[in-house]
Design a protein around this motif. Structure first.
Motif, PDB file in Angstrom:
ATOM      1  N   SER A 390      66.342 -47.458   2.907  1.00 13.69           N
ATOM      2  CA  SER A 390      67.748 -47.836   2.686  1.00 13.69           C
ATOM      3  C   SER A 390      68.413 -48.204   4.002  1.00 13.69           C
ATOM      4  N   MET A 391      69.602 -48.767   3.894  1.00 13.64           N
ATOM      5  CA  MET A 391      70.378 -49.093   5.085  1.00 13.64           C
ATOM      6  C   MET A 391      71.018 -47.831   5.658  1.00 13.64           C
ATOM      7  N   LYS A 392      71.369 -46.931   4.746  1.00 12.37           N
ATOM      8  CA  LYS A 392      72.224 -45.830   5.133  1.00 12.37           C
ATOM      9  C   LYS A 392      71.467 -44.536   5.446  1.00 12.37           C
ATOM     10  N   GLY A 393      70.409 -44.280   4.692  1.00 13.71           N
ATOM     11  CA  GLY A 393      69.645 -43.052   4.865  1.00 13.71           C
ATOM     12  C   GLY A 393      70.353 -41.842   4.255  1.00 13.71           C
ATOM     13  N   GLY A 394      69.715 -40.691   4.423  1.00 19.95           N
ATOM     14  CA  GLY A 394      70.374 -39.459   4.009  1.00 19.95           C
ATOM     15  C   GLY A 394      70.050 -38.975   2.603  1.00 19.95           C
ATOM     16  N   PHE A 395      69.191 -39.674   1.889  1.00 23.72           N
ATOM     17  CA  PHE A 395      68.837 -39.208   0.540  1.00 23.72           C
ATOM     18  C   PHE A 395      67.432 -39.692   0.199  1.00 23.72           C
ATOM     19  N   ASP A 396      66.883 -39.130  -0.866  1.00 25.19           N
ATOM     20  CA  ASP A 396      65.567 -39.560  -1.347  1.00 25.19           C
ATOM     21  C   ASP A 396      65.606 -39.741  -2.844  1.00 25.19           C
ATOM     22  N   TYR A 397      65.015 -40.836  -3.306  1.00 26.38           N
ATOM     23  CA  TYR A 397      64.896 -40.984  -4.749  1.00 26.38           C
ATOM     24  C   TYR A 397      63.886 -39.970  -5.263  1.00 26.38           C
ATOM     25  N   LYS A 398      64.037 -39.643  -6.548  1.00 25.45           N
ATOM     26  CA  LYS A 398      63.165 -38.627  -7.143  1.00 25.45           C
ATOM     27  C   LYS A 398      61.704 -38.982  -6.950  1.00 25.45           C
ATOM     28  N   PRO A 399      60.863 -37.987  -6.653  1.00 26.26           N
ATOM     29  CA  PRO A 399      59.440 -38.318  -6.502  1.00 26.26           C
ATOM     30  C   PRO A 399      58.866 -38.817  -7.824  1.00 26.26           C
ATOM     31  N   MET A 400      57.761 -39.538  -7.715  1.00 24.89           N
ATOM     32  CA  MET A 400      57.090 -40.029  -8.920  1.00 24.89           C
ATOM     33  C   MET A 400      56.587 -38.860  -9.750  1.00 24.89           C
ATOM     34  N   PRO A 401      56.660 -38.986 -11.049  1.00 20.79           N
ATOM     35  CA  PRO A 401      56.030 -37.928 -11.856  1.00 20.79           C
ATOM     36  C   PRO A 401      54.522 -37.944 -11.621  1.00 20.79           C
ATOM     37  N   GLN A 402      53.878 -36.806 -11.835  1.00 22.72           N
ATOM     38  CA  GLN A 402      52.415 -36.753 -11.765  1.00 22.72           C
ATOM     39  C   GLN A 402      51.896 -36.905 -13.188  1.00 22.72           C
ATOM     40  N   PHE A 403      50.963 -37.830 -13.369  1.00 22.22           N
ATOM     41  CA  PHE A 403      50.500 -38.124 -14.719  1.00 22.22           C
ATOM     42  C   PHE A 403      49.175 -37.432 -15.004  1.00 22.22           C
ATOM     43  N   PRO A 404      49.000 -36.953 -16.214  1.00 18.90           N
ATOM     44  CA  PRO A 404      47.795 -36.170 -16.521  1.00 18.90           C
ATOM     45  C   PRO A 404      46.529 -36.998 -16.403  1.00 18.90           C
ATOM     46  N   PRO A 405      45.570 -36.510 -15.609  1.00 19.20           N
ATOM     47  CA  PRO A 405      44.332 -37.280 -15.450  1.00 19.20           C
ATOM     48  C   PRO A 405      43.543 -37.359 -16.749  1.00 19.20           C
ATOM     49  N   GLU A 406      42.811 -38.459 -16.895  1.00 23.80           N
ATOM     50  CA  GLU A 406      41.978 -38.635 -18.091  1.00 23.80           C
ATOM     51  C   GLU A 406      40.512 -38.742 -17.725  1.00 23.80           C
ATOM     52  N   ILE A 407      40.277 -38.920 -16.437  1.00 18.75           N
ATOM     53  CA  ILE A 407      38.887 -39.003 -15.997  1.00 18.75           C
ATOM     54  C   ILE A 407      38.745 -38.122 -14.757  1.00 18.75           C
ATOM     55  N   VAL A 408      37.740 -37.262 -14.793  1.00 19.20           N
ATOM     56  CA  VAL A 408      37.544 -36.323 -13.690  1.00 19.20           C
ATOM     57  C   VAL A 408      36.087 -36.446 -13.248  1.00 19.20           C
ATOM     58  N   ALA A 409      35.894 -36.412 -11.952  1.00 22.40           N
ATOM     59  CA  ALA A 409      34.513 -36.574 -11.473  1.00 22.40           C
ATOM     60  C   ALA A 409      34.264 -35.753 -10.226  1.00 22.40           C
ATOM     61  N   GLN A 410      32.973 -35.450 -10.047  1.00 18.65           N
ATOM     62  CA  GLN A 410      32.555 -34.892  -8.774  1.00 18.65           C
ATOM     63  C   GLN A 410      32.130 -36.086  -7.938  1.00 18.65           C
ATOM     64  N   ILE A 411      32.508 -36.067  -6.694  1.00 19.95           N
ATOM     65  CA  ILE A 411      32.177 -37.223  -5.866  1.00 19.95           C
ATOM     66  C   ILE A 411      31.600 -36.717  -4.550  1.00 19.95           C
ATOM     67  N   ARG A 412      30.522 -37.347  -4.117  1.00 20.81           N
ATOM     68  CA  ARG A 412      29.897 -36.881  -2.875  1.00 20.81           C
ATOM     69  C   ARG A 412      29.411 -38.093  -2.076  1.00 20.81           C
ATOM     70  N   PRO A 413      29.308 -37.899  -0.747  1.00 19.93           N
ATOM     71  CA  PRO A 413      28.842 -39.036   0.064  1.00 19.93           C
ATOM     72  C   PRO A 413      27.351 -39.256  -0.157  1.00 19.93           C
ATOM     73  N   THR A 414      26.947 -40.520  -0.203  1.00 17.90           N
ATOM     74  CA  THR A 414      25.515 -40.784  -0.373  1.00 17.90           C
ATOM     75  C   THR A 414      24.770 -40.542   0.958  1.00 17.90           C
TER      76      THR A 414
END
Ligand code: G4P
Length: 536
Positions: A390-414
């Motif tokens: 903003s030009m003025k500063g001093g406030f924050d818009y509401k944070p984004m809602p967190q949306f329920p995940p639908e895909i979950v995975a284990q991930i590892r480096p190859t």
């Protein structure tokens, strides 16, 4: 420019804006309706059907098909164009295999939503999920019941379905005369005015011809058969007795949805819908924000100087151009290119010089933008999702809602030798909001899990880890497809077999489930706990 002129200009420009998103289940007709909006706004001369999309589309926007088919450059996120007196900003909410957090987040930038239902199918799964976000944000929703030229469910049944499944009152503004092959047009129950359509050329490439007359005259002239008139009379009688009276205030409060019937493909009912849409849909509203002391402030779109928030970040998948685009919704004031704005999270000043508006014809450099507009800013790594500028500063818009995940995975480096780069990449990508990181609640030391709303996110993740961090990733998907957040204490929680309790990056507890019915089951089994589909 004098202050007075500027105030007047702000008021006029803001009043013209209609910023909305279309929510629907895949194949209900969102792309076709968007295309018709372009046709009726004069942005395109004829509408060619969108055919390319079904075959292996792997882009980030349903509009990419429009782009390919029509030669329109539609960069994912928003299109702006004039429609009669209004200026339309239509936000892209990818729905096919690209359904993701972005689809949800984009909805937060809309002042209203158009819900497109397939008349033969009613309220489908993805519509339900997107509608839930509208409810959370109290976004007014208009309903367009599409494909009336095909065999359809009974219109009264469709209204009941909207009410029961979505929990919002439905008020038909127009009503269909027949359906399938006998679909003649629409009637406005309040005035008995009928709009009869003449079939346009195949696929509705040109605008539909229509004739407006009174029901009695249409019956007299034989344009509506006696039998159809009788059915119509019965339906309208029922509506009068049991229907919900529409009020604009209830619509704006998200309590009632005005319902329209039509057929996007053949253009039946499309123009009357758009005309009413521009009357009914709200102009850019004031946004709630939090000041430095944690207090609540309301930012007026016209009176407050420029402010905006980032609702989406799109990484450039081209390795030659590492930059990404931050999409911002202008909440207040007038944006001017080259403005130096305050970036609230970092407390730094940033010059917004490479700013783009995504107009249907082209990606244009945007010099000026008003509340409701979406601007894309080349992101030098400064912006994260939810950031306020903003030009003025001093406030924050509401944070984004967190949306329920639908895909979950284990991930590892190859390659274990590159695990540092791998960890850095995952952390950065989670920070950007591409994926989220979950930890086991019971065994927090277990390797973290990566979760997202859409499968495409995992492809993006794998690609970017390789390209940007030179770290290959192996992904093992886990069986969790549904999730629900638990508020407060989790003590005594009774969970179904095979479910998992996890913590997100902000230590919120989420139950990961393998079947949809388990969501209800968990709530019924634990009446003393509070569950939420989304968390703010
Ligand atoms: P989406 O963006 O919501 O996924 O849907 P889209 O507009 O692509 O429409 C999905 C299919 O439904 C398309 O047919 C489209 O032509 C058709 N359709 C959309 N609106 C109507 C309508 O009002 N009436 C009828 N009869 N069909 C409609 P498709 O065969 O899958 O693709 P295409 O080959 O026609 O492009």
């Amino acid at each position: 420019m004098s202050e007075a002129v500027s105030q007047k200009e702000m008021q006029q420009e803001t009043a013209k804006r209609r910023t909305f998103a279309i929510i629907s289940h895949p194949d209900a007709g969102k792309t076709t309706l968007t295309e018709k909006l372009l046709l009726y706004s004069g942005m395109i001369g004829t509408a060619g059907m969108v055919r390319a999309r079904k075959g292996g589309k792997a882009t980030s926007s349903d509009w990419m098909s429009l782009e390919r088919e029509r030669g329109i450059s539609v960069s994912a996120s928003a299109m702006q164009f004039p429609y009669k007196e209004a200026i339309i900003n239509v936000l892209d909410t990818p729905g096919h295999q690209d359904f993701s957090e972005d689809t949800y987040r984009t909805l937060t930038a809309a002042d209203s939503a158009v819900m497109v239902l397939d008349a033969g199918k009613g309220v489908e799964a993805q519509t339900r999920k997107l509608f839930a976000v509208c409810r959370l944000r109290k976004t007014p929703v208009l309903t367009f019941i599409n494909k009336m030229d095909l065999p359809s469910k009974d219109p009264l049944e469709l209204l009941q379905e909207v009410e029961h499944v979505l929990g919002i009152l439905a008020a038909p503004i127009s009503w269909p005369i027949g359906s399938g092959a006998s679909f003649k047009g629409i009637i406005y129950p309040a005035t008995r005015e009928v709009v009869l359509f003449t079939k346009s050329d195949i696929g509705g490439a040109g605008k539909a011809e229509f004739k407006t007359t009174h029901l009695d005259d249409a019956v007299k002239s034989g344009e509506i058969s006696e039998e159809q008139a009788k059915t119509l009379a019965d339906e309208l009688e029922l509506l009068e007795a049991a229907g919900n009276p529409f009020t604009h205030d209830d619509f704006l409060a998200g309590k009632i949805t005005p319902v329209f019937f039509g057929s996007a493909l053949t253009n039946f009912g499309v123009e009357p819908f758009f005309d009413r849409f521009t009357d009914l849909a709200p102009r850019p509203h004031a946004y709630e924000a939090t000041d430095k002391a944690g207090g609540s402030v309301t930012v007026d779109p016209v009176d407050a100087p420029f402010s905006a928030y980032v609702f989406k970040i799109q990484a450039n998948m081209n390795p030659k151009h590492r930059d990404s685009m931050a999409f911002m919704r202008v909440c207040s004031g007038r944006f001017e290119r080259d403005m130096v704005v305050k970036h609230h999270r970092s407390n730094k000043e940033i010059r917004l010089s490479r700013s783009y508006s995504l107009v249907a014809q082209d990606r244009n450099t945007v010099d000026v933008a008003y509340p409701g507009d979406i601007i894309g800013v080349i992101n030098p790594g400064a912006f994260a999702i939810g950031d306020t500028v903003s030009m003025k500063g001093g406030f924050d818009y509401k944070p984004m809602p967190q949306f329920p995940p639908e895909i979950v995975a284990q991930i590892r480096p190859t390659d274990v030798l590159r695990h540092k780069q791998f960890d850095k990449g995952i952390t950065q990508l989670a920070y950007e909001g591409a994926v989220q990181i979950l930890r086991s609640y019971r065994n927090p030391k277990d390797p973290p899990l990566v979760a997202a709303v859409g499968r495409l996110q995992f492809e993006v993740l794998q690609f970017r880890l390789k390209e940007e961090y030179n770290a290959g990733a192996a992904i093992d998907f886990l069986p969790y497809r549904y999730s629900i957040y638990v508020e407060g204490d989790v003590k005594g929680l009774s969970l179904p077999m095979g479910s998992m309790l996890a913590l997100d990056a902000r230590d919120r507890v989420v139950v990961l489930l393998t079947a949809e019915w388990e969501k209800k089951y968990v709530q019924e089994k634990n009446p003393d706990h509070v569950f939420k589909d989304f968390v703010q």
